[in-house]
Design an enzyme around this catalytic site. Structure first.
Site, PDB file in Angstrom:
ATOM      1  N   HIS A  41       9.608 -19.422  -8.967  1.00  0.00           N
ATOM      2  CA  HIS A  41       8.496 -19.308  -8.019  1.00  0.00           C
ATOM      3  C   HIS A  41       7.702 -20.589  -8.174  1.00  0.00           C
ATOM      4  O   HIS A  41       7.083 -20.823  -9.215  1.00  0.00           O
ATOM      5  CB  HIS A  41       7.620 -18.088  -8.331  1.00  0.00           C
ATOM      6  CG  HIS A  41       8.212 -16.801  -7.858  1.00  0.00           C
ATOM      7  ND1 HIS A  41       7.693 -15.573  -8.227  1.00  0.00           N
ATOM      8  CD2 HIS A  41       9.257 -16.540  -7.047  1.00  0.00           C
ATOM      9  CE1 HIS A  41       8.411 -14.617  -7.646  1.00  0.00           C
ATOM     10  NE2 HIS A  41       9.371 -15.175  -6.937  1.00  0.00           N
ATOM     11  N   HIS A  55       2.277 -18.820 -13.160  1.00  0.00           N
ATOM     12  CA  HIS A  55       2.104 -17.802 -14.203  1.00  0.00           C
ATOM     13  C   HIS A  55       2.371 -18.372 -15.597  1.00  0.00           C
ATOM     14  O   HIS A  55       1.622 -18.101 -16.541  1.00  0.00           O
ATOM     15  CB  HIS A  55       3.062 -16.634 -13.975  1.00  0.00           C
ATOM     16  CG  HIS A  55       2.814 -15.888 -12.698  1.00  0.00           C
ATOM     17  ND1 HIS A  55       3.596 -14.840 -12.286  1.00  0.00           N
ATOM     18  CD2 HIS A  55       1.857 -16.041 -11.744  1.00  0.00           C
ATOM     19  CE1 HIS A  55       3.146 -14.381 -11.131  1.00  0.00           C
ATOM     20  NE2 HIS A  55       2.087 -15.094 -10.778  1.00  0.00           N
ATOM     21  N   GLU A  94       9.956 -11.308 -13.923  1.00  0.00           N
ATOM     22  CA  GLU A  94       9.132 -12.484 -13.647  1.00  0.00           C
ATOM     23  C   GLU A  94       8.277 -12.854 -14.860  1.00  0.00           C
ATOM     24  O   GLU A  94       7.729 -11.979 -15.533  1.00  0.00           O
ATOM     25  CB  GLU A  94       8.245 -12.203 -12.421  1.00  0.00           C
ATOM     26  CG  GLU A  94       7.421 -13.411 -11.983  1.00  0.00           C
ATOM     27  CD  GLU A  94       6.858 -13.257 -10.563  1.00  0.00           C
ATOM     28  OE1 GLU A  94       7.322 -12.361  -9.817  1.00  0.00           O
ATOM     29  OE2 GLU A  94       5.954 -14.025 -10.217  1.00  0.00           O
ATOM     30  N   ARG A  97       0.804  -1.218   0.000  1.00  0.00           N
ATOM     31  CA  ARG A  97       0.000   0.000   0.000  1.00  0.00           C
ATOM     32  C   ARG A  97       0.836   1.267   0.000  1.00  0.00           C
ATOM     33  O   ARG A  97       0.906   1.982  -0.974  1.00  0.00           O
ATOM     34  CB  ARG A  97      -0.952   0.011   1.200  1.00  0.00           C
ATOM     35  CG  ARG A  97      -2.096  -0.919   0.967  1.00  0.00           C
ATOM     36  CD  ARG A  97      -2.940  -1.115   2.208  1.00  0.00           C
ATOM     37  NE  ARG A  97      -4.050  -1.996   1.894  1.00  0.00           N
ATOM     38  CZ  ARG A  97      -5.198  -1.572   1.407  1.00  0.00           C
ATOM     39  NH1 ARG A  97      -5.412  -0.298   1.202  1.00  0.00           N
ATOM     40  NH2 ARG A  97      -6.148  -2.433   1.140  1.00  0.00           N
ATOM     41  N   ASP A 147      -3.881 -16.184 -12.857  1.00  0.00           N
ATOM     42  CA  ASP A 147      -2.921 -15.912 -11.784  1.00  0.00           C
ATOM     43  C   ASP A 147      -3.507 -16.156 -10.390  1.00  0.00           C
ATOM     44  O   ASP A 147      -3.554 -15.249  -9.559  1.00  0.00           O
ATOM     45  CB  ASP A 147      -2.380 -14.480 -11.908  1.00  0.00           C
ATOM     46  CG  ASP A 147      -1.213 -14.223 -10.953  1.00  0.00           C
ATOM     47  OD1 ASP A 147      -0.809 -15.153 -10.229  1.00  0.00           O
ATOM     48  OD2 ASP A 147      -0.719 -13.081 -10.928  1.00  0.00           O
ATOM     49  N   HIS A 167      -2.751 -18.750  -7.391  1.00  0.00           N
ATOM     50  CA  HIS A 167      -1.836 -19.807  -6.953  1.00  0.00           C
ATOM     51  C   HIS A 167      -2.570 -20.866  -6.125  1.00  0.00           C
ATOM     52  O   HIS A 167      -3.528 -20.556  -5.435  1.00  0.00           O
ATOM     53  CB  HIS A 167      -0.706 -19.216  -6.102  1.00  0.00           C
ATOM     54  CG  HIS A 167       0.077 -18.156  -6.808  1.00  0.00           C
ATOM     55  ND1 HIS A 167       1.251 -17.659  -6.310  1.00  0.00           N
ATOM     56  CD2 HIS A 167      -0.124 -17.505  -7.977  1.00  0.00           C
ATOM     57  CE1 HIS A 167       1.728 -16.742  -7.137  1.00  0.00           C
ATOM     58  NE2 HIS A 167       0.898 -16.627  -8.150  1.00  0.00           N
ATOM     59  N   GLU A 210       5.053 -19.650  -3.260  1.00  0.00           N
ATOM     60  CA  GLU A 210       4.104 -18.531  -3.125  1.00  0.00           C
ATOM     61  C   GLU A 210       2.706 -19.118  -3.083  1.00  0.00           C
ATOM     62  O   GLU A 210       1.786 -18.614  -3.719  1.00  0.00           O
ATOM     63  CB  GLU A 210       4.235 -17.573  -4.302  1.00  0.00           C
ATOM     64  CG  GLU A 210       5.600 -16.939  -4.433  1.00  0.00           C
ATOM     65  CD  GLU A 210       5.700 -16.024  -5.633  1.00  0.00           C
ATOM     66  OE1 GLU A 210       5.263 -16.437  -6.736  1.00  0.00           O
ATOM     67  OE2 GLU A 210       6.195 -14.903  -5.474  1.00  0.00           O
TER      68      GLU A 210
HETATM   69 ZN    ZN Z   1       1.097 -14.765  -9.134  1.00  0.00          ZN
HETATM   70 FE    FE Z   2       5.541 -15.184  -8.540  1.00  0.00          FE
HETATM   71 FE    FE Z   3       5.570 -12.033  -8.355  1.00  0.00          FE
END
Ligand code: ZN
Ligand code: FE
Ligand code: FE
Length: 276
Positions: free
Chosen positions: A210, A178, A141, A37, A223, A225, A255
């Site tokens: 990741h 992803h 990424e 934030r 997206d 996870h 993640e």
């Molecule tokens: Zn993600």
């Molecule tokens: Fe990631």
């Molecule tokens: Fe990321």
């Protein structure tokens, strides 16, 4: 072997993140350099940095810091771009307190400017902040392709790297959720996907993973996870990823949607699968 860990909270302090990961049984970790934030950071005391550096000597792999989600280096809004550039510059300065690690970030969303303009803005930003002295490697990424995200295919990442002057300072963080959501068939043809990555970008640039399962099917661009083995990639695919010869030696960051006990369990599971 691979290194395995998860995201930890930087507000606990650097040394505490190291100790927490030792307790979890892992040997790498990630943290968001800023809270999503405010985007503000507070000064890290030198003794806390030294504390972590001491712990890292006890067998940790490279760490993978994560840049803020609010950083959009290819925003259409010049003020947003400036803010992103400022965050990136400061984050990279701070990373030098922990020399030789990785700083991963989302390339950005071009919104209505188009892919070409987005790629150009990202490369331009990198060319403004990367310098010869830095020991950190910046990782782009792989993205799911939600909205107008840049990084939804290997070609876009390659194009950014091609336009970056200090290419040795740039690599890729391969997010398995992803990449799958973007349409690459990790479940059906992992070898093929990694061969394609090698042809387009080069596996030498794949510096970190990741490690996530996905709640959605291939090409969903969602997206979301999922815990390892409980999503559309499934256990066999995750095992194959962990054990793939082309990925050995890299830090793998979970993640997945887990609490502390969940991460401890997944790290243990990864160790089991790794040794089979
Ligand atoms: Zn993600
Ligand atoms: Fe990631
Ligand atoms: Fe990321």
């Amino acid at each position: 072997m691979i290194y395995i860990g998860c995201h930890l909270s930087v507000s606990d302090g650097y040394g505490e993140m190291g100790r927490t990961m030792q307790r979890y049984g892992g040997d790498t970790f990630a943290w968001f350099t800023r809270n999503p934030r405010g985007g503000k950071t507070k000064e890290i005391p030198q003794d806390d940095i030294n504390d972590l550096r001491q712990i890292l000597k006890e067998g940790f792999g490279p760490l993978v810091a994560h840049g803020s989600y609010t950083m959009n280096l290819c925003s259409a809004n010049s003020q947003t771009r400036e803010n992103g550039l400022d965050m990136l510059r400061k984050d990279l300065q701070r990373m030098e307190q922990l020399p030789g690690n990785y700083y991963n970030f989302h390339p950005g969303s071009h919104v209505e400017q188009g892919e070409e303009a987005g790629i150009e803005l990202i490369a331009d930003a990198l060319n403004q902040v990367l310098n010869l002295q830095m020991t950190t490697t910046v990782l782009l990424e792989t993205m799911a392709g939600k909205g107008s995200e840049i990084g939804k295919n290997f070609e876009q990442l390659r194009e950014i790297i091609d336009r970056t002057k200090l290419k040795d300072k740039v690599g890729v963080c391969f997010d398995t959720c992803h990449t799958w959501d973007a349409g690459y068939d990790l479940a059906g043809d992992l070898d093929g996907v990694l061969t394609e990555f090698d042809r387009i970008i080069g596996l030498n640039r794949l510096k970190a993973v990741h490690l996530n399962d996905s709640k959605n099917g291939r090409g969903s661009h969602k997206d979301r996870h999922e815990k390892l083995g409980q999503g559309c990639l499934g256990e066999e695919t995750i095992r194959n990823i962990i054990r793939h010869p082309a990925l050995q030696g890299r830090p793998f960051i979970l993640e997945t949607p887990n609490d502390e006990d969940g991460y401890i369990r997944e790290i243990r599971t990864v160790h089991t699968w790794m040794k089979e």
